[in-house]
Design a protein around this motif. Structure first.
Motif, mmCIF file in Angstrom:
data_model
loop_
_atom_site.group_PDB
_atom_site.id
_atom_site.type_symbol
_atom_site.label_atom_id
_atom_site.label_comp_id
_atom_site.label_asym_id
_atom_site.label_seq_id
_atom_site.Cartn_x
_atom_site.Cartn_y
_atom_site.Cartn_z
ATOM 1 N N ALA A 1 108.129 23.783 20.997
ATOM 2 C CA ALA A 1 107.446 22.857 20.094
ATOM 3 C C ALA A 1 107.220 23.490 18.730
ATOM 4 C CB ALA A 1 106.112 22.429 20.705
ATOM 5 N N GLU A 2 106.881 24.789 18.724
ATOM 6 C CA GLU A 2 106.707 25.495 17.449
ATOM 7 C C GLU A 2 108.020 25.556 16.684
ATOM 8 O OE1 GLU A 2 105.206 29.245 18.677
ATOM 9 O OE2 GLU A 2 103.166 28.517 19.056
ATOM 10 N N GLY B 1 105.759 29.193 34.210
ATOM 11 C CA GLY B 1 106.654 28.926 33.096
ATOM 12 C C GLY B 1 107.636 27.812 33.396
ATOM 13 N N VAL B 2 108.748 27.816 32.684
ATOM 14 C CA VAL B 2 109.765 26.772 32.787
ATOM 15 C C VAL B 2 111.085 27.412 33.197
ATOM 16 C CG1 VAL B 2 110.990 24.945 31.562
ATOM 17 C CG2 VAL B 2 108.607 25.435 30.988
ATOM 18 N N ALA B 3 111.782 26.792 34.118
ATOM 19 C CA ALA B 3 113.091 27.289 34.560
ATOM 20 C C ALA B 3 114.057 26.119 34.653
ATOM 21 C CB ALA B 3 112.979 27.995 35.909
ATOM 22 N N LEU B 4 115.319 26.397 34.417
ATOM 23 C CA LEU B 4 116.355 25.372 34.546
ATOM 24 C C LEU B 4 116.678 25.118 36.012
ATOM 25 C CD1 LEU B 4 118.796 26.612 31.765
ATOM 26 C CD2 LEU B 4 117.707 24.369 31.797
ATOM 27 N N THR B 5 116.853 23.875 36.374
ATOM 28 C CA THR B 5 117.434 23.563 37.667
ATOM 29 C C THR B 5 118.940 23.834 37.584
ATOM 30 O OG1 THR B 5 117.892 21.265 37.073
ATOM 31 C CG2 THR B 5 115.710 21.759 38.004
ATOM 32 N N ASP B 6 119.616 23.792 38.709
ATOM 33 C CA ASP B 6 121.076 23.977 38.690
ATOM 34 C C ASP B 6 121.737 22.898 37.838
ATOM 35 O OD1 ASP B 6 120.814 26.171 40.312
ATOM 36 O OD2 ASP B 6 121.310 25.112 42.168
ATOM 37 N N VAL C 1 113.740 23.860 24.721
ATOM 38 C CA VAL C 1 112.922 24.289 25.862
ATOM 39 C C VAL C 1 113.733 25.205 26.773
ATOM 40 C CG1 VAL C 1 111.647 23.531 27.897
ATOM 41 C CG2 VAL C 1 111.470 22.243 25.762
ATOM 42 N N ALA C 2 114.987 24.840 27.014
ATOM 43 C CA ALA C 2 115.830 25.651 27.889
ATOM 44 C C ALA C 2 116.069 27.030 27.305
ATOM 45 C CB ALA C 2 117.165 24.938 28.114
ATOM 46 N N ARG C 3 116.229 27.094 25.985
ATOM 47 C CA ARG C 3 116.501 28.372 25.326
ATOM 48 C C ARG C 3 115.262 29.261 25.282
ATOM 49 N NH1 ARG C 3 118.263 26.302 21.206
ATOM 50 N NH2 ARG C 3 116.453 26.467 19.837
ATOM 51 N N ARG C 4 114.112 28.655 25.022
ATOM 52 C CA ARG C 4 112.878 29.427 24.884
ATOM 53 C C ARG C 4 112.129 29.595 26.203
ATOM 54 N NH1 ARG C 4 111.445 29.837 19.471
ATOM 55 N NH2 ARG C 4 110.048 31.466 20.271
ATOM 56 N N ARG C 5 112.503 28.812 27.225
ATOM 57 C CA ARG C 5 111.808 28.830 28.527
ATOM 58 C C ARG C 5 110.307 28.575 28.359
ATOM 59 N NH1 ARG C 5 116.574 29.004 29.675
ATOM 60 N NH2 ARG C 5 117.517 30.168 31.412
ATOM 61 N N SER C 6 109.983 27.754 27.381
ATOM 62 C CA SER C 6 108.577 27.479 27.085
ATOM 63 C C SER C 6 108.466 26.212 26.258
ATOM 64 C CB SER C 6 107.960 28.656 26.323
ATOM 65 O OG SER C 6 106.729 28.310 25.729
ATOM 66 N N LEU D 1 114.494 20.456 34.491
ATOM 67 C CA LEU D 1 113.628 21.623 34.370
ATOM 68 C C LEU D 1 112.634 21.666 35.517
ATOM 69 C CD1 LEU D 1 112.796 21.278 30.560
ATOM 70 C CD2 LEU D 1 114.356 22.969 31.558
ATOM 71 N N ASP D 2 112.373 22.867 35.991
ATOM 72 C CA ASP D 2 111.280 23.093 36.940
ATOM 73 C C ASP D 2 110.088 23.630 36.167
ATOM 74 O OD1 ASP D 2 112.374 22.262 39.364
ATOM 75 O OD2 ASP D 2 113.432 24.167 39.640
ATOM 76 N N ARG D 3 108.965 22.949 36.272
ATOM 77 C CA ARG D 3 107.760 23.348 35.555
ATOM 78 C C ARG D 3 106.755 23.897 36.550
ATOM 79 N NH1 ARG D 3 110.245 18.747 34.166
ATOM 80 N NH2 ARG D 3 110.386 18.045 31.995
#
Length: 314
Positions: free
Chosen positions: A33-34, A65-70, A23-28, A59-61
């Motif tokens: 999941a795919e 989209g999806v973003a990493l928290t610090d 998820v972190a790598r794809r930001r999705s 993660l911030d949803r």
């Protein structure tokens, strides 16, 4: 007052780490999941279990989209190193030798095919191809053993490079400059940009679309004040490609793009006076799959480069 009870990490498994890393790598969640071949609800539950076990939000949803928290960004570095070490240990136990080659887009041909074929034939190991937005970041996180990098930007401390060859640059812009660009499109295509060729020395007239993660052409290519006066920044190759196609500005890429990218909205132009773009392999001598295997790949790569009269990239 009783201190808060720390979260238990006893239930955290490798599947939780792999889910979070994807998820972190794809930001999705959808794309991750795919990649993992599981349903999106199952992936969401797995990541939520990890966050609950750690007692932190990774993660911030949002609807955007999806973003990493610090905390998530710091955790990701250790997760990717852990997964890389685990996979390497399994491969060693099974006597499966492999070398992971990171690249941002379009491995240059015929260099890649010749280098991989010779290395696998001579070493008995396998090259695993890893597509990543920023190969140098993947190298730093030990997600790859060697990274193909294009352009002349610095690679960082502790990283060594091997020069393979130089690529020639070409220009690319939207075939229909009215499509999707509006007023910005007209500014990004001055009259000279619509001629049969462009000149590097006319860069100050351009609006240049830049891939900040792994692009070869950006503000760093010109002495201060001599480059384009306007830039449009993108975070990866796909964003760069579609921004150029949408008429946001001009793109400058190695000429492999003209041979291998067939986008109906793009037109390629010769670019005169442009400096060549170097192609290099970057690696950390102290990391990866071992100095012997890495050296054999570098030897195969240099040998393939010496026999290729034309190779390309982005």
């Amino acid at each position: 007052m009783t201190a808060p009870r720390p979260a238990s990490t006893s239930g955290i498994e490798l599947r939780h780490l792999r889910a979070f890393a994807a998820v972190a790598r794809r930001r999705s969640f959808t794309h991750a999941a795919e990649e993992l071949l599981i349903t999106q609800p199952a992936l969401s539950r797995t990541v939520a279990q990890l966050e609950a076990g750690l007692g932190v939000r990774l993660l911030d949803r949002s609807s955007r989209g999806v973003a990493l928290t610090d905390t998530g960004a710091a955790f990701l570095v250790h997760v990717e190193r852990t997964l890389a070490g685990f996979d390497a240990a399994i491969a060693a136990a099974r006597h499966e030798l492999r070398l992971r080659l990171g690249f941002s887009w379009l491995l240059p041909d015929p260099w890649a095919q010749r280098a991989i074929a010779r290395f696998e034939r001579d070493s008995g190991a396998q090259v695993e191809l890893v597509r990543c937005d920023n190969p140098l970041d993947a190298l730093d996180r030990q997600g790859v053993d060697v990274a193909l990098v294009r352009g002349s930007r610095p690679v960082g401390d502790g990283v060594r490079t091997v020069h393979l060859y130089d690529e020639q640059r070409v220009a690319v812009h939207a075939r229909d400059e009215a499509a999707g660009g509006g007023r910005e499109a007209s500014r990004s295509h001055p009259p000279k940009a619509m001629a049969d060729a462009l000149r590097w020395q006319d860069a100050h007239e351009w609006t240049l679309v830049v891939n900040t993660a792994s692009g070869t052409t950006g503000p760093w290519c010109w002495p201060s004040g001599n480059g384009p006066h306007r830039y449009v920044e993108t975070a990866n190759f796909d964003e760069w490609l579609e921004s150029v196609a949408a008429g946001r500005g001009l793109g400058i890429v190695p000429d492999v793009a003209e041979r291998r990218i067939h986008h109906p909205a793009l037109r390629f132009l010769p670019l005169t006076g442009a400096p060549p773009s170097p192609v290099r392999l970057a690696y950390r001598p102290e990391a990866g799959t071992g100095s012997t295997l890495l050296r054999r790949f570098l030897d195969a790569a240099l040998d393939a480069a010496s026999t290729c009269t034309h190779a390309g990239g982005a």
